[in-house]
Design a protein around this motif. Structure first.
Motif, PDB file in Angstrom:
ATOM      1  N   ASP A 154       0.822  -1.213   0.000  1.00 36.71           N
ATOM      2  CA  ASP A 154       0.000   0.000   0.000  1.00 36.71           C
ATOM      3  C   ASP A 154       0.858   1.266   0.000  1.00 36.71           C
ATOM      4  OD1 ASP A 154      -2.588   1.434   0.495  1.00 36.71           O
ATOM      5  OD2 ASP A 154      -1.474   2.045   2.286  1.00 36.71           O
ATOM      6  N   GLY A 155       0.418   2.255  -0.793  1.00 38.26           N
ATOM      7  CA  GLY A 155       1.077   3.554  -0.804  1.00 38.26           C
ATOM      8  C   GLY A 155       2.257   3.659  -1.744  1.00 38.26           C
ATOM      9  N   PHE A 156       2.699   2.542  -2.350  1.00 40.39           N
ATOM     10  CA  PHE A 156       3.843   2.600  -3.254  1.00 40.39           C
ATOM     11  C   PHE A 156       3.403   2.735  -4.705  1.00 40.39           C
ATOM     12  CE2 PHE A 156       7.404   1.128  -5.762  1.00 40.39           C
ATOM     13  CZ  PHE A 156       8.477   1.770  -5.154  1.00 40.39           C
ATOM     14  N   LEU A 157       2.565   1.804  -5.153  1.00 37.67           N
ATOM     15  CA  LEU A 157       2.072   1.893  -6.528  1.00 37.67           C
ATOM     16  C   LEU A 157       0.897   2.857  -6.650  1.00 37.67           C
ATOM     17  CD1 LEU A 157       2.081  -1.783  -7.897  1.00 37.67           C
ATOM     18  CD2 LEU A 157       3.736   0.033  -8.328  1.00 37.67           C
ATOM     19  N   PHE A 158       0.047   2.881  -5.623  1.00 38.55           N
ATOM     20  CA  PHE A 158      -1.199   3.649  -5.694  1.00 38.55           C
ATOM     21  C   PHE A 158      -1.425   4.426  -4.399  1.00 38.55           C
ATOM     22  CE2 PHE A 158      -1.716  -0.434  -7.923  1.00 38.55           C
ATOM     23  CZ  PHE A 158      -2.009  -0.012  -9.203  1.00 38.55           C
ATOM     24  N   ASP A 159      -2.100   5.555  -4.543  1.00 36.73           N
ATOM     25  CA  ASP A 159      -2.606   6.239  -3.359  1.00 36.73           C
ATOM     26  C   ASP A 159      -3.804   5.453  -2.822  1.00 36.73           C
ATOM     27  OD1 ASP A 159      -0.748   8.268  -3.549  1.00 36.73           O
ATOM     28  OD2 ASP A 159      -2.035   9.517  -4.825  1.00 36.73           O
ATOM     29  N   PHE A 160      -4.191   5.739  -1.589  1.00 37.87           N
ATOM     30  CA  PHE A 160      -5.321   5.036  -0.978  1.00 37.87           C
ATOM     31  C   PHE A 160      -6.581   5.258  -1.809  1.00 37.87           C
ATOM     32  CE2 PHE A 160      -8.885   4.802   2.056  1.00 37.87           C
ATOM     33  CZ  PHE A 160      -8.670   3.511   2.544  1.00 37.87           C
ATOM     34  N   ILE A 164      -4.500   4.713 -10.123  1.00 37.42           N
ATOM     35  CA  ILE A 164      -3.550   5.328 -11.047  1.00 37.42           C
ATOM     36  C   ILE A 164      -2.138   5.070 -10.513  1.00 37.42           C
ATOM     37  CG2 ILE A 164      -2.730   7.482 -12.073  1.00 37.42           C
ATOM     38  CD1 ILE A 164      -5.574   8.554 -11.828  1.00 37.42           C
ATOM     39  N   VAL A 165      -1.293   4.455 -11.328  1.00 40.24           N
ATOM     40  CA  VAL A 165       0.050   4.093 -10.877  1.00 40.24           C
ATOM     41  C   VAL A 165       0.873   5.365 -10.644  1.00 40.24           C
ATOM     42  CG1 VAL A 165       2.126   2.752 -11.367  1.00 40.24           C
ATOM     43  CG2 VAL A 165      -0.084   1.966 -12.229  1.00 40.24           C
ATOM     44  N   SER A 166       1.502   5.463  -9.494  1.00 37.78           N
ATOM     45  CA  SER A 166       2.308   6.626  -9.146  1.00 37.78           C
ATOM     46  C   SER A 166       3.601   6.653  -9.965  1.00 37.78           C
ATOM     47  CB  SER A 166       2.657   6.609  -7.659  1.00 37.78           C
ATOM     48  OG  SER A 166       3.509   5.509  -7.368  1.00 37.78           O
ATOM     49  N   SER A 167       4.264   7.824  -9.994  1.00 41.06           N
ATOM     50  CA  SER A 167       5.518   7.944 -10.747  1.00 41.06           C
ATOM     51  C   SER A 167       6.603   7.044 -10.162  1.00 41.06           C
ATOM     52  CB  SER A 167       5.980   9.402 -10.756  1.00 41.06           C
ATOM     53  OG  SER A 167       6.173   9.884  -9.441  1.00 41.06           O
ATOM     54  N   GLN A 168       6.698   6.987  -8.826  1.00 41.33           N
ATOM     55  CA  GLN A 168       7.695   6.103  -8.221  1.00 41.33           C
ATOM     56  C   GLN A 168       7.339   4.649  -8.471  1.00 41.33           C
ATOM     57  OE1 GLN A 168       7.969   6.237  -3.969  1.00 41.33           O
ATOM     58  NE2 GLN A 168       5.801   5.792  -3.618  1.00 41.33           N
ATOM     59  N   GLY A 169       6.054   4.349  -8.515  1.00 48.97           N
ATOM     60  CA  GLY A 169       5.623   2.999  -8.809  1.00 48.97           C
ATOM     61  C   GLY A 169       5.981   2.592 -10.227  1.00 48.97           C
ATOM     62  N   ARG A 170       5.809   3.503 -11.177  1.00 49.57           N
ATOM     63  CA  ARG A 170       6.155   3.214 -12.566  1.00 49.57           C
ATOM     64  C   ARG A 170       7.658   2.962 -12.707  1.00 49.57           C
ATOM     65  NH1 ARG A 170       2.328   4.207 -16.472  1.00 49.57           N
ATOM     66  NH2 ARG A 170       3.968   4.507 -18.050  1.00 49.57           N
ATOM     67  N   SER A 171       8.447   3.741 -12.023  1.00 46.14           N
ATOM     68  CA  SER A 171       9.904   3.561 -12.093  1.00 46.14           C
ATOM     69  C   SER A 171      10.312   2.187 -11.567  1.00 46.14           C
ATOM     70  CB  SER A 171      10.607   4.657 -11.294  1.00 46.14           C
ATOM     71  OG  SER A 171      10.377   5.929 -11.864  1.00 46.14           O
ATOM     72  N   GLU A 172       9.723   1.797 -10.437  1.00 48.02           N
ATOM     73  CA  GLU A 172      10.069   0.504  -9.854  1.00 48.02           C
ATOM     74  C   GLU A 172       9.542  -0.651 -10.696  1.00 48.02           C
ATOM     75  OE1 GLU A 172      11.858  -2.159  -7.191  1.00 48.02           O
ATOM     76  OE2 GLU A 172      12.174  -0.057  -7.730  1.00 48.02           O
ATOM     77  N   LEU A 173       8.352  -0.504 -11.251  1.00 43.08           N
ATOM     78  CA  LEU A 173       7.806  -1.534 -12.135  1.00 43.08           C
ATOM     79  C   LEU A 173       8.718  -1.757 -13.336  1.00 43.08           C
ATOM     80  CD1 LEU A 173       3.946  -0.877 -12.323  1.00 43.08           C
ATOM     81  CD2 LEU A 173       5.078  -2.960 -11.527  1.00 43.08           C
ATOM     82  N   ARG A 174       9.198  -0.668 -13.888  1.00 39.47           N
ATOM     83  CA  ARG A 174      10.074  -0.775 -15.054  1.00 39.47           C
ATOM     84  C   ARG A 174      11.384  -1.465 -14.695  1.00 39.47           C
ATOM     85  NH1 ARG A 174       9.858   3.591 -19.812  1.00 39.47           N
ATOM     86  NH2 ARG A 174      10.747   2.256 -21.417  1.00 39.47           N
ATOM     87  N   ARG A 175      11.916  -1.156 -13.523  1.00 41.92           N
ATOM     88  CA  ARG A 175      13.140  -1.809 -13.079  1.00 41.92           C
ATOM     89  C   ARG A 175      12.919  -3.314 -12.917  1.00 41.92           C
ATOM     90  NH1 ARG A 175      15.417  -4.253  -9.335  1.00 41.92           N
ATOM     91  NH2 ARG A 175      13.555  -4.195  -8.020  1.00 41.92           N
ATOM     92  N   VAL A 176      11.794  -3.681 -12.300  1.00 42.41           N
ATOM     93  CA  VAL A 176      11.471  -5.098 -12.114  1.00 42.41           C
ATOM     94  C   VAL A 176      11.339  -5.793 -13.463  1.00 42.41           C
ATOM     95  CG1 VAL A 176       9.656  -6.685 -11.339  1.00 42.41           C
ATOM     96  CG2 VAL A 176      10.404  -4.820  -9.850  1.00 42.41           C
TER      97      VAL A 176
END
Length: 269
Positions: A154-160, A164-176
């Motif tokens: 919770d709180g990493f990919l999406f707000d509560f 909508i995927v957050s910018s930090q979430g998109r960066s980490e998803l791309r790295r994975v």
């Protein structure tokens, strides 16, 4: 270990290890006596374009299919898997074909390896890597990678209460994704969304589905084949914590581990 086959290349630049030496001698190993050898005097100038070996990005699965087809595959079959050899004039002869193959290393690096494909009566009869380190790397790459599960809390990919995927979430998803693409030859991805028990069960199911879809859509935007991705929402049905006898803000905080997206990465069947 020969100098030319120790070269680790960035995708755009080939670095020749040992180019500062007065003389570079490339000596064939006993296992590859018939590979052509070259002796280069590099005392007065850098090695030029003819010595910058560029390899072909041939899928490991195609190389494995080649190994399984010894004694069966025709020259046409080999051409369909590997493309044309580096000396096209030998095609159609009962001879050996040479290829330069790029085997991936961690990150953006790769090892360029000479690979010989031999025929008898135009049927595949033997395969040989010029250098033992190339054969060893190919063997390592041929072992299927173990499935990997990644969980985003919770709180990493999406707000509560948002999908909508957050910018930090998109960066980490791309790295994975980039890491998985370096490990798996044919990547299959399953995305599962989960919520906590706050709110109506029907709403939570919808929210978990939308979150899983948002992650899958992001991966497709980065080039993943839609056919290799599946996604689903499971709502509040699979909690990892229960948090009894708590209410209000403390309950929301306690239930945070349940609000997650799990991604299963594995080799496709």
């Amino acid at each position: 270990m020969g100098t030319m086959d120790r070269n680790v290349k960035e995708k755009s630049v080939m670095l020749i290890a040992g180019s500062f030496l007065a003389t570079i001698s490339i000596v064939a190993s006993a296992q590859a006596e018939e590979f052509p050898d070259v002796v280069v005097d590099a005392s007065h100038s850098e090695l030029g374009e003819p010595f910058l070996r560029n390899g072909d990005d041939i899928p490991i699965r195609d190389l494995q299919e080649l190994s399984a087809g010894l004694g069966e595959l025709s020259q046409e079959d080999v051409m369909s898997l590997l493309g044309a050899p580096i000396v096209p004039s030998v095609v159609g002869q009962d001879d050996s074909w040479l290829y330069n193959v790029s085997l991936p290393l961690p990150g953006k690096n790769y090892l360029v390896c000479q690979y010989r494909v031999s025929f008898s009566q135009q049927v595949l009869s033997s395969l040989e890597w010029r250098r033992p380190q190339c054969e060893h790397l190919f063997s390592e790459l041929s072992v299927p990678a173990q499935p990997q599960k990644v969980s985003f809390s919770d709180g990493f990919l999406f707000d509560f209460d948002n999908y909508i995927v957050s910018s930090q979430g998109r960066s980490e998803l791309r790295r994975v994704l980039q890491d998985a693409q370096s490990k798996f030859q044919s990547l299959s991805i399953s995305v599962t969304g989960h919520t906590d028990r706050i709110g109506a069960a029907e709403y939570n199911m919808h929210l978990s589905e939308e979150r899983a879809k948002a992650v899958a859509d992001a991966l497709v935007q980065w080039g993943v084949n839609p056919g290799s991705i599946s996604y689903e929402g499971r709502g509040e049905s699979e909690p990892v914590v229960n948090c009894p006898n708590i209410a209000g803000a403390e309950l929301k905080k306690c239930l945070a581990p349940n609000r997650r997206v799990e991604i299963l990465l594995k080799e496709s069947a």
